[in-house]
Write a protein that holds these residues in place. Structure first.
Motif, PDB file in Angstrom:
ATOM      1  N   ARG A  62      27.984  43.462  33.583  1.00  0.00           N
ATOM      2  CA  ARG A  62      29.306  42.852  33.715  1.00  0.00           C
ATOM      3  C   ARG A  62      30.313  43.625  32.879  1.00  0.00           C
ATOM      4  NH1 ARG A  62      28.125  37.113  30.527  1.00  0.00           N
ATOM      5  NH2 ARG A  62      28.068  37.970  28.396  1.00  0.00           N
ATOM      6  N   GLY A  85      31.029  45.074  42.829  1.00  0.00           N
ATOM      7  CA  GLY A  85      31.319  44.032  41.850  1.00  0.00           C
ATOM      8  C   GLY A  85      31.857  42.758  42.461  1.00  0.00           C
ATOM      9  N   THR A  86      31.644  41.655  41.776  1.00  0.00           N
ATOM     10  CA  THR A  86      32.182  40.360  42.183  1.00  0.00           C
ATOM     11  C   THR A  86      32.737  39.666  40.940  1.00  0.00           C
ATOM     12  OG1 THR A  86      31.698  38.309  43.392  1.00  0.00           O
ATOM     13  CG2 THR A  86      29.947  39.157  41.977  1.00  0.00           C
ATOM     14  N   GLN A  87      33.917  39.074  41.085  1.00  0.00           N
ATOM     15  CA  GLN A  87      34.599  38.478  39.937  1.00  0.00           C
ATOM     16  C   GLN A  87      34.041  37.090  39.649  1.00  0.00           C
ATOM     17  OE1 GLN A  87      37.314  39.694  37.927  1.00  0.00           O
ATOM     18  NE2 GLN A  87      36.768  37.878  36.713  1.00  0.00           N
ATOM     19  N   VAL A 138      33.807  40.965  35.768  1.00  0.00           N
ATOM     20  CA  VAL A 138      33.317  41.446  37.065  1.00  0.00           C
ATOM     21  C   VAL A 138      31.834  41.742  36.891  1.00  0.00           C
ATOM     22  CG1 VAL A 138      33.486  43.203  38.842  1.00  0.00           C
ATOM     23  CG2 VAL A 138      35.564  42.398  37.680  1.00  0.00           C
TER      24      VAL A 138
END
Length: 123
Positions: A38, A116-118, A93
Motif C-alpha cells: 500500500r 492499485g485500488t483506493q 492505494v
C-alpha cells in the motif's frame, strides 16, 4: 507475463471491513508468491502481506497482523486481502504484486504489479 487487476476498494468507516481481490491472467499464477502493498499520499510504498504459491505460508506487516488476512484461490487465479477493524491510517492505494523468485516483503523484488485500488477509512 502476468497481468494483475485489483478490485474491492472503497470508502469505509473506522472499524469496518473490506475485501480486496486481485485477479491474475496467465497459466503460471499458482507458481508465484503474491503480495499486497500500500501507498499513502506522500509516503513510500509499504509491505502489507504475502502468501506463497501454495497458500501454506503467509507473512504480515506488524501494523496489520491480526486484522488482515491474505488468501488465494489458484483455481480462480485470484488473491484476496480481507481487511477487518480498519483504521484511518490504513487509508492508501493498495496494490497486488507477483514474485517469481520467492517470498519477499521488499517491493523491488516483485516482478508484476496491478494498477492499485483506493481504500479510504473515515474516522
Amino acid at each position: 507475463q502476468v497481468q494483475l487487476v485489483e478490485s474491492g476498494g472503497g470508502l469505509v468507516q473506522a472499524g469496518g471491513s473490506l475485501r480486496l481481490s486481485c485477479a491474475a491472467s496467465g497459466r503460471t499464477f499458482s507458481s508465484y508468491t503474491m503480495g499486497w502493498f500500500r501507498q499513502a499520499p506522500g509516503k513510500e510504498r509499504e509491505f502489507v502481506a504475502y502468501i506463497n504459491w501454495s497458500g501454506g505460508r503467509t507473512y504480515y506487516a506488524d501494523s496489520v497482523k491480526s486484522r488482515f488476512i491474505i488468501s488465494r484461490d489458484n483455481a480462480k487465479n485470484t488473491v484476496y486481502l480481507q481487511m477487518n477493524s480498519l483504521k484511518p491510517e490504513d487509508t492508501a492505494v493498495y496494490y497486488c504484486a507477483a514474485d517469481r523468485a520467492g517470498s519477499s516483503s521488499v517491493p523491488h523484488e516483485y516482478d508484476y504489479w496491478g494498477q492499485g485500488t483506493q481504500v479510504t477509512v473515515s474516522s
